[in-house]
Design an enzyme around this catalytic site. Sequence first.
Site, PDB file in Angstrom:
ATOM      1  N   LYS A 178       7.979  -3.295  14.028  1.00 28.56           N
ATOM      2  CA  LYS A 178       8.733  -2.865  12.850  1.00 28.56           C
ATOM      3  C   LYS A 178       9.807  -1.856  13.231  1.00 28.56           C
ATOM      4  O   LYS A 178      10.951  -1.928  12.769  1.00 28.56           O
ATOM      5  CB  LYS A 178       7.790  -2.238  11.812  1.00 28.56           C
ATOM      6  CG  LYS A 178       6.824  -3.188  11.140  1.00 28.56           C
ATOM      7  CD  LYS A 178       5.996  -2.422  10.121  1.00 28.56           C
ATOM      8  CE  LYS A 178       5.005  -3.301   9.406  1.00 28.56           C
ATOM      9  NZ  LYS A 178       4.191  -2.538   8.433  1.00 28.56           N
ATOM     10  N   GLU A 187      10.168  -5.667   4.212  1.00 29.21           N
ATOM     11  CA  GLU A 187      10.275  -7.051   3.755  1.00 29.21           C
ATOM     12  C   GLU A 187       9.928  -7.172   2.273  1.00 29.21           C
ATOM     13  O   GLU A 187      10.596  -7.882   1.510  1.00 29.21           O
ATOM     14  CB  GLU A 187       9.347  -7.958   4.577  1.00 29.21           C
ATOM     15  CG  GLU A 187       9.604  -7.956   6.073  1.00 29.21           C
ATOM     16  CD  GLU A 187       8.736  -6.957   6.815  1.00 29.21           C
ATOM     17  OE1 GLU A 187       8.406  -7.217   7.976  1.00 29.21           O
ATOM     18  OE2 GLU A 187       8.378  -5.904   6.218  1.00 29.21           O
ATOM     19  N   LYS A 234       0.830  -1.202   0.000  1.00 29.91           N
ATOM     20  CA  LYS A 234       0.000   0.000   0.000  1.00 29.91           C
ATOM     21  C   LYS A 234       0.862   1.248   0.000  1.00 29.91           C
ATOM     22  O   LYS A 234       0.633   2.185  -0.777  1.00 29.91           O
ATOM     23  CB  LYS A 234      -0.937  -0.007   1.212  1.00 29.91           C
ATOM     24  CG  LYS A 234      -1.862   1.209   1.255  1.00 29.91           C
ATOM     25  CD  LYS A 234      -2.865   1.142   2.382  1.00 29.91           C
ATOM     26  CE  LYS A 234      -3.753   2.389   2.369  1.00 29.91           C
ATOM     27  NZ  LYS A 234      -4.780   2.348   3.426  1.00 29.91           N
ATOM     28  N   GLU A 247      -6.027  -8.353  13.781  1.00 32.09           N
ATOM     29  CA  GLU A 247      -5.459  -7.037  13.524  1.00 32.09           C
ATOM     30  C   GLU A 247      -6.530  -5.963  13.601  1.00 32.09           C
ATOM     31  O   GLU A 247      -6.266  -4.838  14.029  1.00 32.09           O
ATOM     32  CB  GLU A 247      -4.775  -7.008  12.151  1.00 32.09           C
ATOM     33  CG  GLU A 247      -3.949  -5.751  11.909  1.00 32.09           C
ATOM     34  CD  GLU A 247      -3.061  -5.852  10.690  1.00 32.09           C
ATOM     35  OE1 GLU A 247      -1.994  -6.488  10.784  1.00 32.09           O
ATOM     36  OE2 GLU A 247      -3.441  -5.305   9.633  1.00 32.09           O
ATOM     37  N   GLY A 268      -5.180  -2.267   4.187  1.00 32.43           N
ATOM     38  CA  GLY A 268      -4.415  -3.381   3.642  1.00 32.43           C
ATOM     39  C   GLY A 268      -5.116  -4.718   3.761  1.00 32.43           C
ATOM     40  O   GLY A 268      -5.165  -5.499   2.799  1.00 32.43           O
ATOM     41  N   ARG A 269      -5.673  -5.012   4.928  1.00 30.64           N
ATOM     42  CA  ARG A 269      -6.304  -6.323   5.121  1.00 30.64           C
ATOM     43  C   ARG A 269      -7.691  -6.396   4.490  1.00 30.64           C
ATOM     44  O   ARG A 269      -8.336  -7.444   4.544  1.00 30.64           O
ATOM     45  CB  ARG A 269      -6.359  -6.660   6.606  1.00 30.64           C
ATOM     46  CG  ARG A 269      -7.115  -5.668   7.474  1.00 30.64           C
ATOM     47  CD  ARG A 269      -6.896  -5.964   8.963  1.00 30.64           C
ATOM     48  NE  ARG A 269      -7.452  -4.936   9.827  1.00 30.64           N
ATOM     49  CZ  ARG A 269      -6.856  -3.790  10.124  1.00 30.64           C
ATOM     50  NH1 ARG A 269      -5.675  -3.501   9.604  1.00 30.64           N
ATOM     51  NH2 ARG A 269      -7.410  -2.920  10.951  1.00 30.64           N
ATOM     52  N   HIS A 323      -7.850 -35.388  13.830  1.00 33.19           N
ATOM     53  CA  HIS A 323      -6.824 -36.295  14.340  1.00 33.19           C
ATOM     54  C   HIS A 323      -5.682 -35.541  14.989  1.00 33.19           C
ATOM     55  O   HIS A 323      -4.595 -36.098  15.179  1.00 33.19           O
ATOM     56  CB  HIS A 323      -6.316 -37.175  13.202  1.00 33.19           C
ATOM     57  CG  HIS A 323      -7.377 -38.058  12.627  1.00 33.19           C
ATOM     58  ND1 HIS A 323      -7.612 -39.332  13.077  1.00 33.19           N
ATOM     59  CD2 HIS A 323      -8.299 -37.826  11.664  1.00 33.19           C
ATOM     60  CE1 HIS A 323      -8.625 -39.860  12.403  1.00 33.19           C
ATOM     61  NE2 HIS A 323      -9.059 -38.969  11.532  1.00 33.19           N
TER      62      HIS A 323
END
Length: 503
Positions: free
Chosen positions: A474, A194, A188, A333, A247-248, A364
């Site tokens: 960050k 990263e 964005k 978030e 962003g999300r 399981h």
Amino acid sequence: MTDAAQAWQSLADWKPQKIADLIAAGPEARLNSLVRTIADIRFDFTKTHLDQPAIGLLSDLAEAQDFAGRRKTLFSGGIANPTEDRAAEHSAERGEGAPESVHRAQAFHQRMRMLIDAIEAGAFGEIRHLLHIGIGGSALGPDLLVDALGRNSDRYDVAVVSNVDGAALSEAFAKFDPQYTLVAVASKTFTTTETLLNAASARQWLEEAGVDDPTGRFIALTANPDKAMEWGIDETRILPFNETVGGRYSLWSSIGFPAALALGWEAFAELLEGAAEMDRHFRLANGADNVCLLAAFVDQLYANRLDCQTRAVFAYDERLRLLPDYLQQLEMESNGKGVTLDGQPLGRASASITWGGVGTDAQHAVFQLLHQGTHLVPVEFLVAREPDHNLDLTHHDTLVANCIAQGAALMTGRASEDGARHYPGDRPSTTILLDRVSPRSLGALIAFYEHRVFANAVLLGINPFDQFGVELGKEVAKGLGEGSMEFDPATQALMAAALDEGV
């Protein structure tokens, strides 16, 4: 009118009944009040402790927290995110929102479609692979869409890389021929450390392979075109989106480019329309008729009345295996906050811890705790009526039977004088039944979860659209890496040991 404090106190005084007793007392009435079907998706809340008195109390809470007003603000393009003084306009990407924002989103979509047309026409040469680089919402959404809907597509190979660990990027490099690879960089702000490190390594990979004009193989997906141009990407290969799209919540924008390319534009358009159908329901339906608000009532009942700290999501469909990962960011978030809209301590549980997996694998692994452990965990099951394979239908019949049986077993339990074989029962579950996993149904499903998050935020009186908690880590990581911040001796020693500096 009841105020929020009174509503919360009334909820604290509410006494739950056993789920099986609630169903037995009036099965038809319970089905009518706690099952909703929207966009060919059946939402079944019958196996929860929610009853009519609780619905009444939680409806009072929604009114006290001005649910109708905050919903109107959300869809009108008003300031839904007060801490950052901005709107939250992801629904405008689907055509539901302020007219000017809808128009701008449509223009950006048309720009994306034109670029996809150019790629398909050979403007970038022969392209077989797409390497999508992003992190958080810039990766989780596209990854979910391509994995869920692109399994039978032979259009393009897509790899989504988010981890800064070089092993993740190396794995993608090994799969693709650089001569036929396009790289999409999704950020964005186009400042994400990263993402830009991975993008630089991808450019180096293209250079070392002798690709002509390596930077010309890059497409930027961003709300900050100027930064993308500074990085070297030509303006004609930048796909912008609105700054007011978080962003999300951004997979509906140009961040969804990998899905639009891999699945085809028609499928992407169906995804948007499915989400718009859920938008219209959420905007127009009131009270318990609103499936997103009803789901939030269930969430608050367990988080803030029955003290459940987690919520488990199990997809009984391999195509939805990435949904729990996607929901972790969306829910935690958004609503992992400690203060109210006016900055006061929240004073109650915020977002539950979202976790989950894929059925039948999870049966399981973790279902022992769900059936007999000391934690009360609300469980959400997702399953589709139609399979996505041509194998013997016994596979699908067995899958569906396992899914529905788990919900029934959690509720009924089984008494035994042998404590090790005693199942207490009265454990809640919700089941979401899709007709089929299609672009339309997946769009509606994701939009349901978005609006459910918002409804929970309104009931709690918090802002679901900021994420300042993400920033601190960050900042500290940058200071640690650059040596520009002072740290305690234990942290310094650990960093030195990790970098093999002799400590």
